[in-house]
Motif scaffolding. Sequence first.
Motif, PDB file in Angstrom:
ATOM      1  N   PHE A   1      -6.788 -16.997  -2.743  1.00 55.55           N
ATOM      2  CA  PHE A   1      -6.094 -17.525  -3.919  1.00 55.55           C
ATOM      3  C   PHE A   1      -4.757 -18.153  -3.558  1.00 55.55           C
ATOM      4  O   PHE A   1      -3.946 -18.443  -4.432  1.00 55.55           O
ATOM      5  N   ARG A   2      -4.534 -18.330  -2.283  1.00 52.04           N
ATOM      6  CA  ARG A   2      -3.384 -19.069  -1.773  1.00 52.04           C
ATOM      7  C   ARG A   2      -2.066 -18.568  -2.346  1.00 52.04           C
ATOM      8  O   ARG A   2      -1.274 -19.340  -2.896  1.00 52.04           O
ATOM      9  N   LYS A   3      -1.858 -17.264  -2.227  1.00 49.70           N
ATOM     10  CA  LYS A   3      -0.550 -16.721  -2.604  1.00 49.70           C
ATOM     11  C   LYS A   3       0.161 -16.313  -1.315  1.00 49.70           C
ATOM     12  O   LYS A   3      -0.114 -15.237  -0.771  1.00 49.70           O
ATOM     13  N   PRO A   4       1.037 -17.156  -0.827  1.00 46.02           N
ATOM     14  CA  PRO A   4       1.683 -16.858   0.459  1.00 46.02           C
ATOM     15  C   PRO A   4       2.392 -15.508   0.461  1.00 46.02           C
ATOM     16  O   PRO A   4       2.463 -14.841   1.485  1.00 46.02           O
ATOM     17  N   LEU A   5       2.861 -15.092  -0.709  1.00 50.72           N
ATOM     18  CA  LEU A   5       3.591 -13.830  -0.797  1.00 50.72           C
ATOM     19  C   LEU A   5       2.744 -12.670  -0.292  1.00 50.72           C
ATOM     20  O   LEU A   5       3.247 -11.703   0.265  1.00 50.72           O
ATOM     21  N   TYR A   6       1.433 -12.767  -0.498  1.00 53.76           N
ATOM     22  CA  TYR A   6       0.558 -11.659  -0.126  1.00 53.76           C
ATOM     23  C   TYR A   6       0.112 -11.713   1.324  1.00 53.76           C
ATOM     24  O   TYR A   6      -0.473 -10.781   1.838  1.00 53.76           O
TER      25      TYR A   6
ATOM     26  N   ILE B   1      -4.496   3.045  -3.426  1.00 53.72           N
ATOM     27  CA  ILE B   1      -4.465   3.606  -2.065  1.00 53.72           C
ATOM     28  C   ILE B   1      -3.644   2.699  -1.153  1.00 53.72           C
ATOM     29  O   ILE B   1      -2.813   3.157  -0.369  1.00 53.72           O
ATOM     30  N   TYR B   2      -3.875   1.416  -1.275  1.00 56.31           N
ATOM     31  CA  TYR B   2      -3.143   0.469  -0.435  1.00 56.31           C
ATOM     32  C   TYR B   2      -1.637   0.633  -0.622  1.00 56.31           C
ATOM     33  O   TYR B   2      -0.871   0.703   0.334  1.00 56.31           O
ATOM     34  N   MET B   3      -1.211   0.701  -1.865  1.00 55.64           N
ATOM     35  CA  MET B   3       0.232   0.798  -2.133  1.00 55.64           C
ATOM     36  C   MET B   3       0.818   2.085  -1.570  1.00 55.64           C
ATOM     37  O   MET B   3       1.912   2.087  -0.999  1.00 55.64           O
TER      38      MET B   3
ATOM     39  N   ILE C   1       7.805  -8.096  -3.814  1.00 61.35           N
ATOM     40  CA  ILE C   1       6.400  -7.812  -3.521  1.00 61.35           C
ATOM     41  C   ILE C   1       5.951  -6.501  -4.147  1.00 61.35           C
ATOM     42  O   ILE C   1       4.842  -6.382  -4.695  1.00 61.35           O
ATOM     43  N   LEU C   2       6.831  -5.516  -4.137  1.00 68.47           N
ATOM     44  CA  LEU C   2       6.431  -4.212  -4.672  1.00 68.47           C
ATOM     45  C   LEU C   2       6.122  -4.310  -6.168  1.00 68.47           C
ATOM     46  O   LEU C   2       5.120  -3.759  -6.653  1.00 68.47           O
ATOM     47  N   PHE C   3       6.955  -5.022  -6.879  1.00 68.03           N
ATOM     48  CA  PHE C   3       6.723  -5.120  -8.333  1.00 68.03           C
ATOM     49  C   PHE C   3       5.499  -5.972  -8.639  1.00 68.03           C
ATOM     50  O   PHE C   3       4.816  -5.767  -9.641  1.00 68.03           O
ATOM     51  N   ARG C   4       5.266  -6.957  -7.753  1.00 70.04           N
ATOM     52  CA  ARG C   4       4.042  -7.735  -7.945  1.00 70.04           C
ATOM     53  C   ARG C   4       2.819  -6.826  -7.819  1.00 70.04           C
ATOM     54  O   ARG C   4       1.896  -6.881  -8.630  1.00 70.04           O
ATOM     55  N   LEU C   5       2.824  -5.993  -6.785  1.00 68.57           N
ATOM     56  CA  LEU C   5       1.695  -5.077  -6.593  1.00 68.57           C
ATOM     57  C   LEU C   5       1.588  -4.113  -7.772  1.00 68.57           C
ATOM     58  O   LEU C   5       0.504  -3.816  -8.267  1.00 68.57           O
ATOM     59  N   ARG C   6       2.747  -3.625  -8.213  1.00 74.74           N
ATOM     60  CA  ARG C   6       2.775  -2.673  -9.323  1.00 74.74           C
ATOM     61  C   ARG C   6       2.177  -3.310 -10.580  1.00 74.74           C
ATOM     62  O   ARG C   6       1.348  -2.719 -11.272  1.00 74.74           O
ATOM     63  N   ASN C   7       2.610  -4.547 -10.863  1.00 77.97           N
ATOM     64  CA  ASN C   7       2.081  -5.223 -12.056  1.00 77.97           C
ATOM     65  C   ASN C   7       0.580  -5.418 -11.952  1.00 77.97           C
ATOM     66  O   ASN C   7      -0.154  -5.271 -12.930  1.00 77.97           O
TER      67      ASN C   7
ATOM     68  N   PRO D   1       3.935  -5.600   9.040  1.00 75.59           N
ATOM     69  CA  PRO D   1       5.065  -6.511   9.234  1.00 75.59           C
ATOM     70  C   PRO D   1       6.356  -5.716   9.427  1.00 75.59           C
ATOM     71  O   PRO D   1       6.491  -4.600   8.907  1.00 75.59           O
ATOM     72  N   GLU D   2       7.276  -6.303  10.189  1.00 76.18           N
ATOM     73  CA  GLU D   2       8.579  -5.665  10.416  1.00 76.18           C
ATOM     74  C   GLU D   2       9.300  -5.415   9.106  1.00 76.18           C
ATOM     75  O   GLU D   2       9.947  -4.398   8.915  1.00 76.18           O
ATOM     76  N   SER D   3       9.175  -6.387   8.235  1.00 75.15           N
ATOM     77  CA  SER D   3       9.926  -6.282   6.990  1.00 75.15           C
ATOM     78  C   SER D   3       9.186  -7.006   5.874  1.00 75.15           C
ATOM     79  O   SER D   3       8.558  -8.044   6.102  1.00 75.15           O
ATOM     80  N   LEU D   4       9.249  -6.401   4.688  1.00 79.41           N
ATOM     81  CA  LEU D   4       8.745  -7.082   3.496  1.00 79.41           C
ATOM     82  C   LEU D   4       9.901  -7.312   2.520  1.00 79.41           C
ATOM     83  O   LEU D   4       9.703  -7.409   1.314  1.00 79.41           O
ATOM     84  N   ALA D   5      11.128  -7.390   3.092  1.00 78.39           N
ATOM     85  CA  ALA D   5      12.293  -7.601   2.246  1.00 78.39           C
ATOM     86  C   ALA D   5      12.209  -8.961   1.560  1.00 78.39           C
ATOM     87  O   ALA D   5      11.579  -9.885   2.074  1.00 78.39           O
ATOM     88  N   ASP D   6      12.825  -9.040   0.412  1.00 77.54           N
ATOM     89  CA  ASP D   6      12.695 -10.244  -0.410  1.00 77.54           C
ATOM     90  C   ASP D   6      13.031 -11.517   0.355  1.00 77.54           C
ATOM     91  O   ASP D   6      12.360 -12.534   0.223  1.00 77.54           O
TER      92      ASP D   6
END
Lengths: 416, 265, 157
Positions: free
Chosen positions: A80-85, A211-213, A231-237, A392-397
């Motif tokens: 679905f071409r969401k680079p964020l994921y 489970i993934y989260m 990213i965390l809130f995206r997953l949460r939503n 990944p080393e970091s998933l910071a915004d």
Amino acid sequence: MKRIVYREWRVPPARYWSLLGILASVIGVAALAFAYMEHEGHWVTGMSNSVVWGVPHVFAVFLIISASGALNVASIGTVFRKPLYKPLGRLSGLLAAALLVGGLLVLVLDLGRPERLVVAMTTYNFRSIFAWNIFLYTGFMAIVIAYLWSMADRKGDPYNRAIGIVATFWRLALTTGTGAIFGFLVARQAYDAAILAPMFVVMSFAYGLAIYMLVLMFSFKEDDRPIGNRILFRLRNLLGIFVLSVFYFTLVYHLTKLYGAKNYDLVGWLLLDGGIYTFLFWVGWVLIGGLIPLGIIYHPIHGRDRNWIAAACGLVIVGGLSSLYVIIIGSQAYPIQMFPGQTILESGFFDGVQGAASSYSPRIPEVLLGFGGVAVALLVTAVGVRVLQFLPESLADEVMPPDEEASGRAAVGAQA
Amino acid sequence: MTDHHESNTGPAECGPSQPDRRTFMATAAGVTAALVAPGVIMHSVAGPRTEAVTSDVRWGLLVDTAKCADGCSACIEACDRENGLDLQTQPSGAQPTRWENQKSVWIRKVKLQDNQTGRVTNLPLMCQHCEHPPCVDVCPTGASFKRADGIVLVDRHTCIGCRYCMMACPYKARSFVHEVMSNQLTRVPRGKGCVESCTLCVHRRDYGEESTACVDACQAAGHEAIIFGDLKDPESPIRMRLAELASRQIREDLALNTGVRYAGF
Amino acid sequence: MAKAVVRAGLVAVGLAWALIAQVALAAEMKTYVVAGSQAATLDSCVEPTDIMRRKHMEFIQHQRDKTVHGGIRSSKHSLSGCVDCHVRDEPDGEAVPIHQKQEFCGACHAFTAVNLNCFDCHAAVPKGPGAALASKAAYQAVGLEQSPRAVSDGKEH
């Protein structure tokens, strides 16, 4: 946006090995439980000729559908071409493979003749949805491995999207097939519903993501790696949407059943009068697995708190196990309706005398076997992230890619 | 009846290789047979089957519930004896109530009452030997199969014990062997980890006997509530009786075309 | 070159071994048939002994499919025949399960460490009415009318 760097999980050895030790001992105990059941026969379990599939199947099905659900995160990134994921993709693939291994192990070790697995792999009856599932499971494993390669190896990159699309369709087929194992059973009233197939798909979305989260948050926290709120809130939503979808399918399932007079007794039993199954439906499936997590996710304050989010994920998992307990075991406990309009006064084989449901109470060995499957999945994941570059080393915004491929931040929140 | 339908096993109509064997046997009977050993001596009575079963016959049962006596369990006891189910022992340490639900039951009695009219019916219930058996459809390995003569069986050599057939059976006709077995009968192999159910006394079929254990027992008990026979032969007693009596299938709605029919309720 | 030498050497060793094995077998002609079984009184099995040693599992497996699916019960390669003829009777007449460690099937399978699971389901001693019928074809193949057991038991049905 920076380049995403993947690194092995670098928790202190003492911590890592103690985690592995705990998982290995759970697996060891499960192996003993298996040896006991295999040596004695299934009489040492709570399963019987009335309730033929028990707790091992609850765990196995839960792990298998969660496996395909865990792969969603990767699919969102590539298909679905969401680079964020995209940075989440590798862990998603690993977790999918690990959960599937755990689930299949439980399923196989509960067979009456597990040593004949080679028969199952060489002799097929293609009318059987179960035989199809054997292909769906092994194929899923192969595709996920190819998918991981295409994500991790530069040479694989051109194939990444194509493999991702195949993987997405395959995982949909897999959960549809798993749901169909139950949905195609005309014999038992509670199963006989095609809606079980899409319902299992939606359940897999929710349980796999939960489970993934949890795995993501745990592994990042242990290794002091940052996860940004974006990213965390995206997953949460996303989890919120999936849990709501499970609710929707649950509702439609019951409405479907309720519309026919022949099912009045079944629905009445399940929702009001079914003892443990009624309890697990309302408290486990609806409250713990649905209402409370939704309350947390959409709560203005708790919904932003990581501990609360983790708790919501945990509750979704507990709810998931409850829902499968109700679906798999409850549906068997309810007597088969062989004689509509008649009451069974006496029976030599527990045919639902006076409408009574069959009794089932899990025994310790079968529960341990189920936990063993979970432990295997976690062990594979823990070893995987430790020795290979999955995280990944970091998933910071600030290091994360934009939400959308082309239009930058315009579509923030569109997903949710 | 048996003669008529098993004539293909009789001396007259054997497969192409059979006549050679038989002439050979005639001339070289006795000691030399031990060396070359074609092995088969035909009997004038229908002996052990030498040719594979065909779909020329379809075995079935007719239960006349009007004759099935309340409290009688002759058919069940006969079945248990015939198939060695009476040799099942509760494993030490097993909880009796759970064990009751774990031991194998191939045939059981059910007593019903109509909710509206209050009419009470007794009937024996076993594998219905469907023409389109759900257990065969769902079996992943093909261990659950329908023999050409209509008997639904489990090939225990390929059964992996997944129990999906038990999930799929609308009659709850199948049992899973929950315990280690050690005292099986030669004619009915059965063991831990496989699924089993009524075989319509398949060994009796293959040795050319007339009927099933339950039918014999019911007759001996003076009820004659069960008739066994060939559903494809219009002259057979079961077909003649079916022509007289209104009968039905259990779960007719599933259109499985069961080989076991019920009359009188 | 070196490879060819090695290969030739291996072939030579193999041939020599086969030869030795043949001679050794011919010299011994050891029987594994258990004293006290019907088989001990007979000259030959349903096939020549060396063939039975190597191929008995194939015979049984081939026959089992014909019996289970085709209902053919007239094969001399029936497991019931094996059991009936090779099982050892105690002096009191009680047959000893054939898969036990010291018995005909069990001893050899234990020695060769080949899993023997026939008797998970099949009767390891002739048992019940009909046992004589099931072994009849095998007995007839070796020149007997039927299991002597059936005669001594009286009626088989």
